[in-house]
Enzyme design. Structure first.
Site, PDB file in Angstrom:
ATOM      1  N   LYS A   1      43.907  51.798  17.724  1.00  0.00           N
ATOM      2  CA  LYS A   1      43.784  52.120  16.310  1.00  0.00           C
ATOM      3  C   LYS A   1      43.343  53.582  16.152  1.00  0.00           C
ATOM      4  O   LYS A   1      42.418  54.030  16.822  1.00  0.00           O
ATOM      5  CB  LYS A   1      42.760  51.187  15.668  1.00  0.00           C
ATOM      6  CG  LYS A   1      42.825  51.096  14.162  1.00  0.00           C
ATOM      7  CD  LYS A   1      41.988  49.918  13.692  1.00  0.00           C
ATOM      8  CE  LYS A   1      42.125  49.677  12.218  1.00  0.00           C
ATOM      9  NZ  LYS A   1      41.410  48.453  11.792  1.00  0.00           N
TER      10      LYS A   1
ATOM     11  N   GLU B   1      38.032  32.986   6.171  1.00  0.00           N
ATOM     12  CA  GLU B   1      37.154  32.702   5.037  1.00  0.00           C
ATOM     13  C   GLU B   1      36.886  31.212   4.858  1.00  0.00           C
ATOM     14  O   GLU B   1      35.798  30.811   4.441  1.00  0.00           O
ATOM     15  CB  GLU B   1      37.765  33.279   3.756  1.00  0.00           C
ATOM     16  CG  GLU B   1      37.782  34.796   3.696  1.00  0.00           C
ATOM     17  CD  GLU B   1      38.987  35.409   4.364  1.00  0.00           C
ATOM     18  OE1 GLU B   1      39.121  36.640   4.334  1.00  0.00           O
ATOM     19  OE2 GLU B   1      39.819  34.653   4.939  1.00  0.00           O
TER      20      GLU B   1
ATOM     21  N   ARG C   1      41.006  32.316  -0.845  1.00  0.00           N
ATOM     22  CA  ARG C   1      41.454  31.542   0.304  1.00  0.00           C
ATOM     23  C   ARG C   1      40.480  30.421   0.656  1.00  0.00           C
ATOM     24  O   ARG C   1      40.854  29.454   1.328  1.00  0.00           O
ATOM     25  CB  ARG C   1      41.611  32.482   1.507  1.00  0.00           C
ATOM     26  CG  ARG C   1      42.627  33.577   1.291  1.00  0.00           C
ATOM     27  CD  ARG C   1      42.371  34.782   2.195  1.00  0.00           C
ATOM     28  NE  ARG C   1      42.416  34.443   3.583  1.00  0.00           N
ATOM     29  CZ  ARG C   1      43.458  34.688   4.380  1.00  0.00           C
ATOM     30  NH1 ARG C   1      44.534  35.262   3.897  1.00  0.00           N
ATOM     31  NH2 ARG C   1      43.420  34.366   5.653  1.00  0.00           N
TER      32      ARG C   1
END
Length: 627
Positions: free
Chosen positions: A287, A372, A400
């Site tokens: 990244k 979640e 969610r």
């Protein structure tokens, strides 16, 4: 003229020689740094997938083969290679979305920013290809920790059911979401993350050498067709690497592959394309690669940035103290006083403000990954066992976990506090990120309390009240900096009266604001010549009976909230008022039930009539209605 200037579509990309591809990758990185620095956006994830995206589009001819990015914030390079190089208004009105967008291109399949959905999309698309007899692949590029989400594992389980389903699962493994990725599965992939230490499988190397020789004789050099992949004619039974859980599911596995070596990537992806069934391609990337400030930023490798100076990576405008910072201070203070208080994050430790508490009390902060649903039910278990969990999420991601909030937390009356950052309109990240659904969702849940602070003082008060509560509760607050304090003029039980221009024996109007929207309401009240009372309920739910009683004495009511107007706080308040036999007009100002295109927060609020001008217009209409 650079190579990138000649790339206007994927056909142009496929015409390039192999020697040109590293130069193209370098040009794309320079383009990303220069352009995202001007607008802000997801820089780190896209710097990490440059070579991978080039290889994907050279091997899989989109849109014939479907490429689905999960999460969608790693799709900037995909946009560039599919003819969208105007980044001047990225994430601004009229400009490119920060995520895939069907309105922009036929190459974009899913307008996704909520992670872990790509595998299910790919499974459905691939099933349709099978039913229609089409020789096409569905390619899911899943990364930035998305495989920590439960939906991804549900999809894997179903994909593995059929050994002929044409799904290619590209695991973009950079070891990160925002922070380092967590969980047992990620530990299994650790061995392949070092780009200078890839595993060697002797049978695999022998197989590939044989395949290259065979196909070269057949006039197809460099291509890995079905028979070359299998190698059954040569008696090679185990062509691919053993990858633990993938292997146990019956999914073929290729990797780990150096995600910054285009030749290696193309070989692996060709192999997967021609296999004829579900294949996992494990790609290891870095990244922020190629941009020193991002590489050296160990917090998140410039996952998302505002406007920055490209030479240094420093912000153009230093961030001001915001709502998240207030939360970070208050939960740390509460944790110091209450050893039973614990924090839970869903892969967003720093963005939601749990970093300081994690440093002070690492054993009391839990990162559930991009999960979640699990986080919410785990919180219920913690509360049942005597702890007070605080689940800190972006408001949009709480959607969610609604079932778990309803059936695990609320049904059992567990004392869980859910802190929703970036509630209301967020704007530039588009429809998927606006936290506009939570008030209406909370209104449906029996026994759920919902606090909405208007300023820093009330934020601290309400957080402390929530942390001490013995029933389920939510505290919601917007994105960005905290505005000026709005002092309390008088109390109305748990509510605050902020402004009162009533005249004895004169009709007046009751104005009720949700949280930070009270600043807009107050300004409108001051500009209006109508006698009004402005009240901040502080806790929207349960409804304040004293506030309902006050409304019975008013000529009309106006409610301003930055959530859905349909089914929101205003609708609940009007219903409660009517149940007392009072049917005075109630004007409800909130967000329309529609998906909102990306724009600035201020522009969207104005479009929705939720600015000062909109309130003044609504007050004028209310006055005419009650004249």
């Amino acid at each position: 003229m650079g190579i990138l200037d000649s790339i206007n579509n994927t056909r142009d990309l496929c015409r390039l020689d192999a020697a040109q591809l590293p130069l193209l990758a370098a040009e794309i990185r320079s383009f990303l740094i220069e352009n995202v620095a001007k607008t802000g956006g997801h820089l780190g994830p896209n710097l990490g997938v440059v070579e991978l995206t080039i290889a994907l589009h050279r091997v899989f001819q989109s849109p014939y083969h479907k490429i689905i990015f999960d999460t969608g914030h790693q799709a900037y390079v995909h946009k560039i290679l599919t003819g969208r190089k105007d980044f001047t208004a990225l994430r601004q009105a009229g400009g490119l979305s920060g995520y895939p967008s069907r309105q922009e291109s036929r190459h974009d399949v899913v307008e996704n920013s909520h992670a872990t959905t790509a595998l299910s999309w790919a499974d459905g698309i691939a099933r349709a290809f099978q039913l229609n007899g089409e020789n096409r692949c569905a390619v899911a590029v899943i990364g930035d920790g998305a495989l920590t989400g439960g939906m991804g594992w549900e999809a894997l389980n179903n994909i593995a059911e059929d050994p002929t389903r044409p799904v290619v699962i590209v695991v973009n493994d950079n070891g990160r979401s925002y922070a380092p990725t967590v969980g047992g599965f990620m530990r299994r992939l650790d061995v392949g993350r070092k780009l200078d230490n890839f595993r060697v499988n002797k049978k695999y190397e022998e197989m590939m050498a044989w395949g290259k020789r065979t196909l070269h004789k057949a006039g197809a050099p460099g291509k890995f067709a079905y028979e070359a992949l299998h190698g059954l004619k040569r008696g090679v039974k185990d062509v691919l690497f053993d990858a633990g859980i993938f292997d146990s599911l019956g999914l073929k596995y290729i990797g780990p592959v150096n995600g910054h070596n285009i030749a290696d990537l193309e070989e692996a992806l060709e192999m997967a394309k021609n296999y004829g069934g579900p294949v996992v391609v494990h790609v290891v990337t870095e990244k922020g690669r190629g941009y020193k400030p991002a590489e050296e930023n160990t917090d998140d490798h410039f996952h998302a940035v505002g406007r920055i100076h490209p030479e240094t990576g420093l912000p153009v405008e230093p961030s001001r103290f915001g709502w998240t910072g207030v939360f970070a201070e208050e939960i740390l203070q509460a944790a110091q006083q209450n050893p039973k208080l614990v924090g839970i994050t869903a892969a967003m430790l720093l963005p939601v403000g749990l970093g300081p508490m994690q440093v002070a009390y690492p054993e009391r902060v839990f990162d559930a990954g991009i999960a979640e649903q699990h986080a919410m039910t785990m919180a219920a278990g913690l509360a049942h066992a005597g702890m007070h969990p605080v689940v800190a999420l972006y408001a949009t991601f709480m959607n969610r976990a609604f079932d778990q909030l309803l059936m695990d937390v609320a049904l059992h009356g567990e004392a869980v506090t859910v802190c929703l950052d970036r509630s209301g309109i967020t704007g530039d990240d588009g429809a998927s990120h606006n936290g506009m659904w939570d008030i209406a969702l909370a209104a449906m849940i029996p026994g759920m309390s919902l606090a909405v602070p208007r300023d820093e003082v009330r934020m601290r008060e309400l957080l402390q009240e929530a942390f001490q509560a013995t029933t389920p509760n939510i505290v919601r607050y917007p994105k960005g900096e905290v505005g000026a304090e709005l002092p309390t003029l008088a109390k109305l039980e748990n509510a605050d009266i902020l402004h009162d221009t009533r005249i004895a024996d004169t009709p007046y109007y009751l104005l009720i604001g949700a949280g930070a929207m009270n600043a807009t309401l107050l300004e409108a009240a001051k500009q209006s010549k109508m006698p009004v009372v402005v009240v901040d309920p502080r806790w929207l739910f349960p409804l304040n009976s004293a506030l309902v009683d006050l409304a019975r004495t008013a000529t009309g009511v106006l409610v301003l909230e930055d959530g859905l107007v349909e089914g929101g706080f205003g609708a609940a308040f009007e219903r409660a008022l009517n149940e007392t036999g009072c049917y005075i007009p109630v004007v409800k100002l909130g967000i329309a039930k529609e998906f909102l295109a990306h724009n600035s927060r201020g522009a969207i609020l104005a479009e929705q009539g939720l600015n000062v001008e909109g309130v003044l217009n609504a007050l004028e209409a209310l006055q005419k209605l009650t004249a």
